[in-house]
Write an enzyme that holds these catalytic residues in place. Structure first.
Site, PDB file in Angstrom:
ATOM      1  N   LYS A 124       0.834  -1.222   0.100  1.00 16.75           N
ATOM      2  CA  LYS A 124      -0.044  -0.095  -0.039  1.00 16.75           C
ATOM      3  C   LYS A 124       0.836   1.352   0.050  1.00 16.75           C
ATOM      4  CE  LYS A 124      -2.624   0.657   3.689  1.00 16.75           C
ATOM      5  NZ  LYS A 124      -2.440   2.218   4.095  1.00 16.75           N
ATOM      6  N   ARG A 126       2.879   6.057  -3.133  1.00 22.58           N
ATOM      7  CA  ARG A 126       3.987   6.837  -3.574  1.00 22.58           C
ATOM      8  C   ARG A 126       4.109   6.521  -5.033  1.00 22.58           C
ATOM      9  NH1 ARG A 126       4.558   5.729   1.698  1.00 22.58           N
ATOM     10  NH2 ARG A 126       5.805   7.063   2.995  1.00 22.58           N
ATOM     11  N   GLY A 134      -4.346   8.508   5.626  1.00 21.24           N
ATOM     12  CA  GLY A 134      -3.339   9.248   6.073  1.00 21.24           C
ATOM     13  C   GLY A 134      -2.107   9.615   5.251  1.00 21.24           C
ATOM     14  N   ASP A 180       2.153  -1.039  11.785  1.00 21.16           N
ATOM     15  CA  ASP A 180       1.011  -1.351  11.274  1.00 21.16           C
ATOM     16  C   ASP A 180       0.647  -2.929  11.685  1.00 21.16           C
ATOM     17  OD1 ASP A 180       0.519   0.921  10.284  1.00 21.16           O
ATOM     18  OD2 ASP A 180       1.227   0.552   8.277  1.00 21.16           O
TER      19      ASP A 180
HETATM   20  C1  S3P Z   1       2.717   4.914   6.365  1.00 22.33           C
HETATM   21  C2  S3P Z   1       3.520   5.176   7.386  1.00 22.33           C
HETATM   22  C3  S3P Z   1       2.639   4.740   8.817  1.00 22.33           C
HETATM   23  C4  S3P Z   1       2.041   3.617   8.693  1.00 22.33           C
HETATM   24  C5  S3P Z   1       0.902   3.782   7.517  1.00 22.33           C
HETATM   25  C6  S3P Z   1       1.796   4.161   6.283  1.00 22.33           C
HETATM   26  C7  S3P Z   1       3.468   5.492   5.154  1.00 22.33           C
HETATM   27  O1  S3P Z   1       2.187   5.890   9.360  1.00 22.33           O
HETATM   28  O2  S3P Z   1       1.374   3.550   9.751  1.00 22.33           O
HETATM   29  O3  S3P Z   1      -0.023   2.706   7.510  1.00 22.33           O
HETATM   30  O4  S3P Z   1       2.975   4.881   4.017  1.00 22.33           O
HETATM   31  O5  S3P Z   1       4.206   6.268   5.137  1.00 22.33           O
HETATM   32  P1  S3P Z   1       3.084   6.960  10.308  1.00 22.33           P
HETATM   33  O6  S3P Z   1       4.080   7.739   9.154  1.00 22.33           O
HETATM   34  O7  S3P Z   1       1.711   7.888  10.812  1.00 22.33           O
HETATM   35  O8  S3P Z   1       3.817   6.246  11.287  1.00 22.33           O
END
Ligand code: S3P
Length: 433
Positions: A22, A27, A97, A320
């Protein structure tokens, strides 16, 4: 809301090709959009989260052609609009996020325009100031609701070069800063307290950008353009981890996980399983490397486990997968303690509370602490009902708990698993015997 029941299995056997990573898929889509020319992505994740990213890059002006849509994900081409060509507007980030924070970085240095970034009810409660504040220090113009939450309004501004020292090991925040550096007036250097996933750094290098990594610090020098990508996305270890844990805990298991990403910034779960005594039960059967991303096959068998104390630098490398530690702890000999993991409280849901209430409801002896949990191994779990709370990783935790329980588990809100792993139920059932 969908309720799905998972009954105990006699063993967990077969071959699994996990869905595409993912983080790398998000990216690849984003960098393809900001590149000059046509990028090719093979086996990009096709799940709700990455569909949000695909829709977002189309709104920003990228042209996406899906060449093939199949069980292995999407093969697609992206015709990019270049580093400074994003079209202004409102973007729906859904549940992601990663998408909202990476966009904050990419959009903050656009020469002009305004973007409003918003998503679902879970995103609306997640902190965005952690990315906004350091970007504002570099010159960005960003406003968050109540100073921290989405909707986030980004207005294109001049980004200065400079230095940011993060107090949080977050790949999303680190990436937002590095991506803002692409349109900055000079080099941008970011340091983090512990190493988080480095996919952005590797992919930017693949696009011809000068990226220098020196321990916990990374410096990006603004390029004149991004070269297009030709990327094949490896399997997601965070998704595969659910089947790996099922195989460890179920009796007489033999699981082959094919083509899974083994980037060392992501393999904390394998280190934890080794610390718990399952080292002999997991074998790396092959290894490949592409664009700096390592991948390979893993053979997994059932194993006895001992309790462990997990914290420190292992946390960002396992972030995760940490909900699974709660379940592993129920089966381990002695106590399993997780600490330094307060970040779990600001994920798609409060995952400390979700794991502790969820597993307690299934009969686990588990207690919440401020930054983790403490589990006492009792040899297994009884079963019952577990609510996914709209969180994909909790939905999948409940399912695996059912397979290794005594009486089975009903997962309410199981549809949340669509966020990262739409075929999860089918894969679990085909491996269950
Ligand atoms: C991610 C970074 C992590 C992870 C998220 C995916 C990423 O989050 O928990 O599922 O793709 O950069 P954080 O940067 O908040 O730790």
């Amino acid at each position: 809301m969908t309720t799905v029941r998972f009954d105990p299995v006699d063993s967990f056997r077969g071959e699994l090709r996990p869905p595409a990573d993912k983080s790398i898929s998000h990216r690849g889509l984003l960098l393809g959009a900001f590149a000059d020319g046509t990028s090719k992505l093979t086996r990009c994740l096709d799940a709700a989260d990455t569909r949000s990213t695909l829709d977002a890059i189309e709104s920003l002006g990228a042209e996406v052609t899906i060449r093939e849509e199949g069980p292995d994900g999407l093969d697609l081409e992206i015709s990019g609009f270049g580093l400074t060509g994003a079209a202004a507007g409102r973007i729906d980030v859904g549940n992601s996020g990663t998408l909202i924070r990476l966009l904050m970085g990419l959009l903050s240095g656009q020469p002009a325009g305004e973007w409003v970034l918003e998503g679902d009810s879970s995103i609306a409660e997640r902190p965005m100031d952690r990315a906004a504040d350091p970007l504002i220090e570099l010159g960005a113009t960003i406003a968050c609701k109540d100073g921290s939450y989405p909707p986030v309004t980004v207005t294109g501004s001049r980004i200065e070069g400079g230095r940011v020292d993060l107090h949080l090991a977050s790949a999303q925040v680190k990436s937002a800063i590095l991506l803002a550096g692409l349109n900055a007036a000079g080099p941008v250097r970011v340091s983090e307290p512990a190493l988080s996933r480095n996919h952005t750094e590797l992919m930017l290098s693949g696009c011809g950008v000068e990226v220098v990594c020196d321990g916990l610090a990374t410096t990006v020098s603004p390029p004149s353009q991004l070269s297009p990508l030709d990327l094949s996305v490896p399997g997601d270890i965070s998704s595969a981890a659910f089947a790996i844990v099922a195989a460890i805990l179920a009796p007489q298991s033999a699981l082959l996980v094919e083509g899974v990403g083994l980037n060392p910034t992501r393999t904390g779960i394998l280190d934890i399983l080794e610390l718990m005594g399952a080292g002999q039960a997991i074998e790396r059967a092959s290894a490949t490397e592409s664009g700096g991303e390592q991948a390979g096959d893993l053979e997994v068998r059932s194993s006895e486990l001992r309790g462990v104390e997990i914290g420190g630098d292992l946390i960002p490398r396992t972030i995760d997968e940490l909900p699974l530690l709660g379940l592993l702890g129920c089966f381990a000999d002695g106590e399993t303690i997780l600490s330094d993991a307060a970040e779990l409280r600001v994920k798609e849901s409060d995952r400390i509370d979700g794991v502790v209430s969820g597993l307690s409801g299934l009969g686990a002896e588990i207690e919440e602490t401020t930054d983790g949990f403490k589990v006492t191994g009792t040899g297994g779990i009884a079963g019952g009902v577990m609510d996914a709370r709209g969180d994909h990783r909790l939905a999948m935790l409940g399912a695996v708990a059912g397979l290794v329980s005594r009486d089975g588990v009903e997962v309410t809100g199981f549809e949340a698993s669509q966020i990262s792993y739409p075929d999860f139920e089918r894969d679990l059932r085909s491996l269950s015997a």
